[in-house]
Design an enzyme around this catalytic site. Sequence first.
Site, PDB file in Angstrom:
ATOM      1  N   GLN A  74     -19.384 -56.360 -62.323  1.00 54.09           N
ATOM      2  CA  GLN A  74     -19.943 -56.632 -60.876  1.00 54.09           C
ATOM      3  C   GLN A  74     -20.918 -55.699 -60.302  1.00 54.09           C
ATOM      4  O   GLN A  74     -21.331 -55.954 -59.381  1.00 54.09           O
ATOM      5  CB  GLN A  74     -18.681 -56.620 -59.781  1.00 54.09           C
ATOM      6  N   ASP A  88     -16.132 -50.680 -66.482  1.00 53.58           N
ATOM      7  CA  ASP A  88     -16.409 -52.413 -66.405  1.00 53.58           C
ATOM      8  C   ASP A  88     -17.410 -52.516 -65.374  1.00 53.58           C
ATOM      9  O   ASP A  88     -17.396 -52.372 -64.094  1.00 53.58           O
ATOM     10  CB  ASP A  88     -15.116 -53.009 -66.147  1.00 53.58           C
ATOM     11  N   CYS A 115      -8.681 -63.483 -61.198  1.00 56.12           N
ATOM     12  CA  CYS A 115      -8.181 -62.638 -62.156  1.00 56.12           C
ATOM     13  C   CYS A 115      -7.878 -61.224 -61.577  1.00 56.12           C
ATOM     14  O   CYS A 115      -8.371 -60.445 -62.476  1.00 56.12           O
ATOM     15  CB  CYS A 115      -9.495 -62.835 -63.125  1.00 56.12           C
ATOM     16  N   HIS A 146      -9.784 -56.162 -63.000  1.00 56.30           N
ATOM     17  CA  HIS A 146      -9.587 -57.489 -63.385  1.00 56.30           C
ATOM     18  C   HIS A 146      -8.887 -57.722 -64.689  1.00 56.30           C
ATOM     19  O   HIS A 146      -8.744 -56.464 -65.443  1.00 56.30           O
ATOM     20  CB  HIS A 146     -11.266 -57.789 -63.707  1.00 56.30           C
ATOM     21  N   LYS A 175     -23.576 -62.800 -64.845  1.00 55.13           N
ATOM     22  CA  LYS A 175     -23.205 -62.401 -63.490  1.00 55.13           C
ATOM     23  C   LYS A 175     -24.595 -61.551 -63.011  1.00 55.13           C
ATOM     24  O   LYS A 175     -24.718 -60.901 -61.783  1.00 55.13           O
ATOM     25  CB  LYS A 175     -22.206 -61.444 -63.442  1.00 55.13           C
TER      26      LYS A 175
END
Length: 424
Positions: free
Chosen positions: A221, A218, A382, A141, A244
């Site tokens: 998600q 990261d 993104c 991302h 999220k």
Amino acid sequence: MPLIPSLPIMSSGCDPALNMIDWAALRSDFPLLLQQAHHQPLAYLDNAATTQKPNIVIETIAHFYRVDNANVHRGVYELSERATQAYEATRDKVRRFLNAALREEIIFVRGATEAINLVAQSYARPSVKSGDEILLSTMEHHSNIVPWQMVCKQTGAQLKVIPINDSAEIMLENYQQLLNEKTRLVAVTHVSNALGSINPVQQMIAMAHERDIPVLLDGAQAAAHLSVDVQALDCDFYTFSSHKTYGPTGVGVLYGKKRYLHAMEPYQGGGDMISSVRFEHTEYNSLPYKFEAGTPNIAGVVGLGAAIDYLAAIGFDNIVQREQQLLDYATLRLQAIAGLHIIGRAKHKASIISFVLDCAHPHDISTILDHQGVAIRAGHHCAMPVMERFKVPATARASMAFYNNETDVDQLVQGLAQVHKLFN
């Protein structure tokens, strides 16, 4: 505080370890999903962008503002003490949620983006120099690309990129070759927001640690879809966003191993991150507070705590199982559509399907689906380097959560039939 309501559970049958959730009943916990869009039932399939909020999160935030609203850490009166207790209780919940060793390793920020920027400026910028390398993957991302580009510009370091194959899987042999004496950090997504690929991060961390290279994951998600254990992964930094993860916007989490956080200087100054201030010198507060300058999003943090409680009540074994069922069903339905091509067919995937149609641009697809009551995302998500890798300008993306159902997928497929009708 409001209590988490009892979740609808059916008999677990042959496997007592797994609760059989009544998913249809659970869907009613999410009031937004009960509305219509363009006089059609709403099929919300943009969960990779943000998830909807259960009643308990909404009610917890409202309760805080009605009953407990005060600033934290500073007041010695009862209201402030209650607000502080609620705020700090969420830190303990997040520690358990990630299985971090210490509550001091949990930093509250505005989102995964700010968490990555914090590590970039407080850890990487002071420790890398000209000629050093920071290693990313092709599927990152923008939030896990741009902060490292800024560090490279500031220090003279270089970005190196791990390639992915045609199935949207990281090429581990190439990754191994890129790790070298110049590599100062690996920053990689746990789950791709554009492709759904679940990366072999535990193996990648072990390979990096063989060379004493720290790793940031990261987890924006991943945190809502997988059980995350930072001690088992042995990652050095982990980030995720509340919004999220069925919580409110404007809140995120940085996990960092204490030895790194202790050595890092804060990159934002202000109230609450200090122990004493003189014009000649300032002494910073202890962990985790030295990275939490100013009044935080207190109600948002408390809301995140309610979201974590809600997910814990469902159980990640159940969530993973249900979302895999939805992914399998949606993949089967979509790949049967003429002219539809799924971008990203990793063996291990989360419930995200990106696709293109021969007959229509993704933006047109999304617009037409909207009038059928179906909400999907269209664009580069993104993740422009991913689009370049697969030689597409954009994709349409359907991303599912446990509260979705097969009817949502059927509505998507019916909407795509309307796209075919209009463009053919």
